[in-house]
Design an enzyme around this catalytic site. Structure first.
Site, short mmCIF file in Angstrom:
data_model
loop_
_atom_site.label_atom_id
_atom_site.label_comp_id
_atom_site.label_asym_id
_atom_site.label_seq_id
_atom_site.Cartn_x
_atom_site.Cartn_y
_atom_site.Cartn_z
N ASP A 67 0.82 -1.21 0.00
CA ASP A 67 0.00 0.00 0.00
C ASP A 67 0.85 1.26 0.00
O ASP A 67 2.07 1.21 0.19
CB ASP A 67 -0.96 -0.01 1.21
CG ASP A 67 -0.28 -0.46 2.50
OD1 ASP A 67 0.96 -0.42 2.58
OD2 ASP A 67 -0.99 -0.85 3.43
N ASP A 136 -7.15 -2.98 14.54
CA ASP A 136 -8.55 -3.22 14.15
C ASP A 136 -8.68 -4.43 13.22
O ASP A 136 -9.74 -4.67 12.65
CB ASP A 136 -9.15 -1.97 13.47
CG ASP A 136 -8.47 -1.62 12.15
OD1 ASP A 136 -7.53 -2.35 11.73
OD2 ASP A 136 -8.88 -0.63 11.52
N GLU A 143 -9.51 -2.20 5.66
CA GLU A 143 -10.09 -1.96 6.98
C GLU A 143 -11.33 -2.83 7.17
O GLU A 143 -11.81 -3.45 6.21
CB GLU A 143 -10.47 -0.48 7.08
CG GLU A 143 -9.31 0.49 6.87
CD GLU A 143 -8.40 0.62 8.10
OE1 GLU A 143 -8.36 -0.30 8.93
OE2 GLU A 143 -7.74 1.67 8.21
#
Ligand code: PGA
Length: 279
Positions: A67, A136, A143
């Protein structure tokens, strides 16, 4: 999933570096999928050491990174381009053309994502993908809520990720809100996935990845679908694993087995290729 708990961060990093080095020892023109963040820094340090000690040749290797932030030029100190040169590429003496990172400054970001996937295909696919995990449960910048079959795309960062990554920026305001990221579908196509975690703040995500249901709410759990994912952590990240004793037992039992899948060197042995061929 192969689950290994090493005694500390250093041992985890050393073990992970040995695994990546093994890929390059066996396949000098290996395609390495790489990650940024604090977690893989030790792996990269050990990989540079191994390369120097053994004169392991990285000249034919190709790399792809997971990324990059939107809007940060490669020259920005917090860009993942800069991170990779500082922590790995320089030390391995890689040439610019061996490395592939998404361009967060591209005029057409969607087109940049499509071209990146095309470059992975042209390189023959990723042999081993190094991954960290977010608190997370994210992998790359996928995400919670990301498609488990997603491809490389422009994504919005979770407030938790922005807060976590603000330590690298002047303040939270300076953290980019969007990024370009490989998708979970892209990541799962790697021949081997190597995911690392250290620290108590990863313990919930780590146990969810290994022992929870497969869910877009915890993107790393998609690795349960991968035929050869290696998960290495240290005790703090392992603290919430319910079956830790069993994983340690399995790890001891298969101590003399190869840690890499046979299909890195023999692609025809990849069970997923067989499945496609059988259709
Ligand atoms: P970290 O980040 O290695 O800096 O903890 C991991 C991640 O967010 O993927």
């Amino acid at each position: 999933m192969f689950i290994k708990v090493e005694r500390d961060y250093e041992a985890m990093s050393q073990r992970a570096a040995e695994i990546v080095a093994d890929v390059v020892r066996g396949k000098p023109a290996a395609v390495l999928g790489l990650a940024t963040g604090s977690t893989p820094v030790g792996l990269y340090r050990h990989l540079i050491r191994i390369a120097r000690e053994e004169r392991l040749d990285f000249r034919q290797v190709t790399t792809f990174n997971l990324d990059e932030y939107e809007g940060l030029p490669a020259s920005h100190p917090q860009s993942y381009h800069a991170f990779m040169w500082k922590h790995l590429f320089e030390g391995l003496g890689l040439r610019d053309e061996q490395t592939n990172l998404l361009d967060g400054m591209a005029r057409d970001l969607a087109e940049e994502c499509v071209r990146f996937e095309e470059r992975i295909r042209q390189a023959g696919g990723i042999d081993i993908q190094v991954l960290g995990i977010g608190a997370d449960g994210h992998i790359a910048f996928c995400e919670p809520g990301s498609s488990l079959a997603g491809r490389t795309s422009v994504v919005s960062l979770h407030p938790q990720t922005i807060a976590d990554n603000s330590r690298f920026f002047e303040n939270e305001e300076h953290v980019p809100r969007r990024a370009l990221s490989m998708g979970i579908g892209t990541i799962l196509e790697a021949r081997c996935c190597l995911i690392l975690a250290n620290g108590a703040n990863k313990a919930d995500a780590w146990s969810g990845m290994i022992e929870g249901p497969i869910s877009a709410m915890l993107p790393a759990s998609a690795l349960q679908l991968h035929p050869w994912a290696i998960a290495i952590c240290e005790p703090a990240a392992a603290a919430k694993l319910r079956h830790l004793d069993y994983y340690r037992h399995v790890d001891r039992e298969r101590a003399d087995q190869p840690l890499l899948p046979p299909w890195i060197l023999q692609p025809e042995r990849d069970p997923r290729r067989r499945a496609v061929a059988a259709v």
